[in-house]
Design a protein around this motif. Structure first.
Motif: not given
Lengths: 118, 107
Positions: A108-110, A105-106, A103, B34, B87, A95, B46, B98, B38, A45, B89, B36, B42-44
């Motif tokens: 996320w989009g696809r 990134l709670d 806090a 933070a 990950y 994304y 939290l 990250f 993944q 990422l 971050q 994550y 798919k998206a990560p």
């Protein structure tokens, strides 16, 4: 339900431009900072850009500074990323992600795939 | 920019094992870290914020610790659904960064 939906990805030639959009729903969009994060194929990422509430502050990764512009339209619950002077190494899934205060990134989009190739 | 270095890069463990991933920052980031998870395609998601606070809905077998430059994510008892890439971050200062990721495989 909180949702973020990206659109606008596609195939573009090196040096070209593209505008990504992110539509938010299920929350009060205007009260959150929103980020763009990308992921090159098979890679990790990479944070790209961030915009605060009221567009007061914007921040960019060095790799995109001067080429990408982040903006938002709170009346339309939308976030944008205008990308220009695109290079092959900009190829990635992009994304959008909501910032949960203090806090990370709670939500996320696809993601939307951008491919820069001739 | 603040660099985050995760170790190991890959780990393979059995269901029920206790697993720990570490994340080292190139300078102090207090507790502004933070974690994550993944999964492929798919998206990560939290898991942990402020280094040790469990995000709502995340199973309690996940825990985080550390401050300053040394952090860790522990899975108390590895489950089949815990495969994926993890990950760290930092959000102490822009540019956010990250770690390079730790791939967790189930034996």
């Amino acid at each position: 339900e909180v949702q973020l939906v990206e659109s606008g990805g596609g195939l573009v030639k090196p040096g070209g431009s593209l505008r990504l959009s992110c539509a938010g729903s299920g929350f009060t969009f205007s009260t959150y900072s929103i980020n763009w994060v990308r992921q090159a194929p098979g890679k990790g990422l990479e944070w790209v850009a961030s915009i605060s509430t009221s567009s007061s502050y914007v921040y960019y990764a060095d790799s995109v500074k001067g080429r990408f512009t982040i903006s938002r339209d709170d009346a339309k619950n939308s976030l944008f990323l205008q990308m220009s002077s695109l290079r092959a190494d900009d190829t990635a899934v992009y994304y959008c992600a909501r910032v949960q205060s203090l806090a990370g990134l709670d939500y996320w989009g696809r993601g939307t795939l951008v491919t820069v190739s001739s | 920019d603040i660099q985050l270095t995760q170790s190991p890069s890959t780990l393979s463990a059995s269901v029920g094992d206790r697993v720990t991933i570490t994340c080292r920052a190139s300078q102090s980031i207090s507790s502004w870290l933070a974690w994550y998870q993944q999964k492929p395609g798919k998206a990560p998601n939290l898991l942990i914020y402020r280094a040790s606070i469990l995000q709502s809905g995340v199973p309690s077998r996940f825990s985080g610790s550390g401050s300053g430059t040394e952090f860790s994510l522990t899975i108390g008892s590895l489950q089949p659904g815990d495969f994926g890439t993890y990950y760290c971050q930092q959000y102490y200062v822009y540019s956010w960064t990250f770690g390079q990721g730790t791939r967790v495989q189930i034996k």
